[in-house]
Design a protein around this motif. Structure first.
Motif, PDB file in Angstrom:
ATOM      1  N   PRO A 159       0.818  -1.234   0.000  1.00 29.34           N
ATOM      2  CA  PRO A 159       0.000   0.000   0.000  1.00 29.34           C
ATOM      3  C   PRO A 159       0.846   1.276   0.000  1.00 29.34           C
ATOM      4  O   PRO A 159       0.492   2.266  -0.647  1.00 29.34           O
ATOM      5  CB  PRO A 159      -0.823  -0.118   1.291  1.00 29.34           C
ATOM      6  N   ILE A 160       1.978   1.235   0.733  1.00 30.10           N
ATOM      7  CA  ILE A 160       2.849   2.413   0.787  1.00 30.10           C
ATOM      8  C   ILE A 160       3.442   2.687  -0.587  1.00 30.10           C
ATOM      9  O   ILE A 160       3.494   3.839  -1.048  1.00 30.10           O
ATOM     10  CB  ILE A 160       3.966   2.214   1.833  1.00 30.10           C
ATOM     11  N   GLU A 161       3.887   1.627  -1.275  1.00 31.04           N
ATOM     12  CA  GLU A 161       4.459   1.799  -2.611  1.00 31.04           C
ATOM     13  C   GLU A 161       3.413   2.302  -3.601  1.00 31.04           C
ATOM     14  O   GLU A 161       3.713   3.150  -4.449  1.00 31.04           O
ATOM     15  CB  GLU A 161       5.048   0.468  -3.110  1.00 31.04           C
ATOM     16  N   PHE A 162       2.185   1.799  -3.486  1.00 29.59           N
ATOM     17  CA  PHE A 162       1.124   2.251  -4.385  1.00 29.59           C
ATOM     18  C   PHE A 162       0.849   3.740  -4.195  1.00 29.59           C
ATOM     19  O   PHE A 162       0.765   4.503  -5.157  1.00 29.59           O
ATOM     20  CB  PHE A 162      -0.161   1.454  -4.137  1.00 29.59           C
ATOM     21  N   ILE A 163       0.719   4.161  -2.929  1.00 30.07           N
ATOM     22  CA  ILE A 163       0.422   5.563  -2.635  1.00 30.07           C
ATOM     23  C   ILE A 163       1.576   6.461  -3.070  1.00 30.07           C
ATOM     24  O   ILE A 163       1.372   7.503  -3.710  1.00 30.07           O
ATOM     25  CB  ILE A 163       0.127   5.746  -1.136  1.00 30.07           C
ATOM     26  N   SER A 164       2.814   6.054  -2.730  1.00 28.65           N
ATOM     27  CA  SER A 164       3.965   6.918  -3.039  1.00 28.65           C
ATOM     28  C   SER A 164       4.249   7.002  -4.528  1.00 28.65           C
ATOM     29  O   SER A 164       4.612   8.061  -5.051  1.00 28.65           O
ATOM     30  CB  SER A 164       5.211   6.411  -2.301  1.00 28.65           C
ATOM     31  N   THR A 165       4.060   5.903  -5.256  1.00 28.33           N
ATOM     32  CA  THR A 165       4.394   5.873  -6.683  1.00 28.33           C
ATOM     33  C   THR A 165       3.291   6.464  -7.553  1.00 28.33           C
ATOM     34  O   THR A 165       3.554   7.271  -8.459  1.00 28.33           O
ATOM     35  CB  THR A 165       4.686   4.426  -7.144  1.00 28.33           C
ATOM     36  N   PHE A 166       2.061   6.106  -7.285  1.00 26.26           N
ATOM     37  CA  PHE A 166       0.983   6.457  -8.199  1.00 26.26           C
ATOM     38  C   PHE A 166       0.125   7.639  -7.737  1.00 26.26           C
ATOM     39  O   PHE A 166      -0.630   8.192  -8.532  1.00 26.26           O
ATOM     40  CB  PHE A 166       0.081   5.240  -8.439  1.00 26.26           C
ATOM     41  N   LEU A 167       0.227   8.020  -6.482  1.00 32.50           N
ATOM     42  CA  LEU A 167      -0.587   9.127  -5.982  1.00 32.50           C
ATOM     43  C   LEU A 167       0.257  10.312  -5.507  1.00 32.50           C
ATOM     44  O   LEU A 167      -0.026  11.461  -5.854  1.00 32.50           O
ATOM     45  CB  LEU A 167      -1.490   8.650  -4.842  1.00 32.50           C
ATOM     46  N   VAL A 168       1.284  10.033  -4.717  1.00 31.79           N
ATOM     47  CA  VAL A 168       2.067  11.114  -4.115  1.00 31.79           C
ATOM     48  C   VAL A 168       2.952  11.817  -5.136  1.00 31.79           C
ATOM     49  O   VAL A 168       3.151  13.034  -5.052  1.00 31.79           O
ATOM     50  CB  VAL A 168       2.914  10.576  -2.935  1.00 31.79           C
ATOM     51  N   ARG A 169       3.472  11.083  -6.101  1.00 32.45           N
ATOM     52  CA  ARG A 169       4.396  11.699  -7.059  1.00 32.45           C
ATOM     53  C   ARG A 169       3.784  12.886  -7.805  1.00 32.45           C
ATOM     54  O   ARG A 169       4.366  13.978  -7.801  1.00 32.45           O
ATOM     55  CB  ARG A 169       4.912  10.648  -8.050  1.00 32.45           C
ATOM     56  N   PRO A 170       2.636  12.743  -8.450  1.00 37.65           N
ATOM     57  CA  PRO A 170       2.068  13.922  -9.129  1.00 37.65           C
ATOM     58  C   PRO A 170       1.674  15.016  -8.149  1.00 37.65           C
ATOM     59  O   PRO A 170       1.807  16.208  -8.458  1.00 37.65           O
ATOM     60  CB  PRO A 170       0.853  13.358  -9.872  1.00 37.65           C
ATOM     61  N   PHE A 171       1.204  14.625  -6.971  1.00 36.68           N
ATOM     62  CA  PHE A 171       0.822  15.615  -5.964  1.00 36.68           C
ATOM     63  C   PHE A 171       2.034  16.411  -5.493  1.00 36.68           C
ATOM     64  O   PHE A 171       1.996  17.638  -5.403  1.00 36.68           O
ATOM     65  CB  PHE A 171       0.153  14.919  -4.776  1.00 36.68           C
ATOM     66  N   SER A 172       3.137  15.711  -5.201  1.00 31.06           N
ATOM     67  CA  SER A 172       4.336  16.391  -4.701  1.00 31.06           C
ATOM     68  C   SER A 172       4.964  17.271  -5.776  1.00 31.06           C
ATOM     69  O   SER A 172       5.445  18.375  -5.484  1.00 31.06           O
ATOM     70  CB  SER A 172       5.363  15.364  -4.189  1.00 31.06           C
ATOM     71  N   LEU A 173       4.962  16.812  -7.033  1.00 29.65           N
ATOM     72  CA  LEU A 173       5.477  17.640  -8.126  1.00 29.65           C
ATOM     73  C   LEU A 173       4.674  18.932  -8.240  1.00 29.65           C
ATOM     74  O   LEU A 173       5.233  20.019  -8.399  1.00 29.65           O
ATOM     75  CB  LEU A 173       5.396  16.874  -9.450  1.00 29.65           C
ATOM     76  N   THR A 174       3.364  18.806  -8.143  1.00 28.67           N
ATOM     77  CA  THR A 174       2.487  19.969  -8.262  1.00 28.67           C
ATOM     78  C   THR A 174       2.725  20.955  -7.134  1.00 28.67           C
ATOM     79  O   THR A 174       2.958  22.150  -7.361  1.00 28.67           O
ATOM     80  CB  THR A 174       1.009  19.528  -8.252  1.00 28.67           C
ATOM     81  N   VAL A 175       2.657  20.453  -5.902  1.00 28.08           N
ATOM     82  CA  VAL A 175       2.735  21.334  -4.727  1.00 28.08           C
ATOM     83  C   VAL A 175       4.102  21.978  -4.603  1.00 28.08           C
ATOM     84  O   VAL A 175       4.218  23.156  -4.245  1.00 28.08           O
ATOM     85  CB  VAL A 175       2.377  20.550  -3.449  1.00 28.08           C
TER      86      VAL A 175
END
Length: 251
Positions: A159-175
């Protein structure tokens, strides 16, 4: 009596539309795309048989920077095919950032969420597409079930890898891009208002004090030149890392 009235946040980030749905942010964004395209079109049409000079020399310096400082350290020689894509991202972001210190414009287009979000989603779609192209369905397995992890720990790791790879990456790039450029813009506005109120506020005794926020404004303006470059560089190098990792999971 000295009283500083800070403008509503909406006035700092929005302007009246020049015509429906087209305001200063749209002008900056379109201009950034056109200027970047024009530079490399002119460079491409220059006489290649002679020593590069002018716009061609400038364009080649940018290309060499992208290849030498971004692609080679993160993707290796196999990643040189991504030069046009990463070059376009870097140039566009930088040209959207710089207007934050240009009189009259005085606003980076990337201080509005839409531009960083669009670019981040573009990178997200690209690196996921690259992952499936190079690894097939094994991309999901390699991303969610990294090798070398004890079996029972996958309950936590996956679950951590899924969140960090597929959800957090675009969010962190944006913010990261949006927040840095917005913060710089608000700081410049703040010290510009302080300088104006102290110098033109009608109290002669406060005029010398206005020198302090003015010097801070000059310093922050120079600093924002560096920030404009760094944010374009950071966004582009992270994009290269994500694409390279999707193409070559062993790296």
């Amino acid at each position: 009596m000295f009283a500083l009235e800070f403008p509503p946040i909406n006035e700092i980030l929005r302007w009246s539309d020049l015509f429906p749905s087209f305001n200063k942010i749209a002008i900056i964004t379109v201009s950034a795309a056109l200027i970047g395209s024009l530079i490399f079109l002119l460079a491409g049409n220059a006489d290649g048989s002679k020593a590069p000079k002018g716009v061609r020399n400038f364009a080649e310096a940018i290309v060499e920077f992208i290849e030498g400082q971004i692609i080679m350290p993160t993707m290796g020689r196999d990643g040189l095919g991504w030069t046009p894509f990463l070059l376009s991202i870097f140039s566009f972001i930088y040209l959207c950032n710089v207007p934050g210190i240009i009189p009259v414009l005085q606003m980076p287009a990337t201080a509005r969420m839409a531009i960083p979000l669009f670019l981040s989603l573009l990178v997200w779609v690209v690196f996921i597409g690259v992952g499936f192209k190079h690894q097939g369905l094994g991309y999901l397995k390699n991303s969610l079930f990294p090798p070398g992890v004890p079996g029972p720990l996958y309950i936590l790791v996956t679950p951590i890898e899924f969140i960090s790879t597929f959800l957090v990456r675009p969010f962190s790039l944006t913010v990261r891009l949006f927040a840095n450029m917005l913060a710089g813009h608000i700081l410049l506005v703040t010290f510009a208002l302080l300088t104006k109120e102290l110098v033109q506020g009608g109290n002669i005794a406060l005029v010398p004090v206005g020198i302090l926020p003015f010097f801070m404004l000059v310093f922050l303006t120079a600093f924002e030149v560096l920030v404009a470059f760094l944010q374009a560089y950071i966004f582009t190098i992270l994009a290269a890392v994500y694409i390279g990792g999707a193409a070559h999971p062993e790296h």
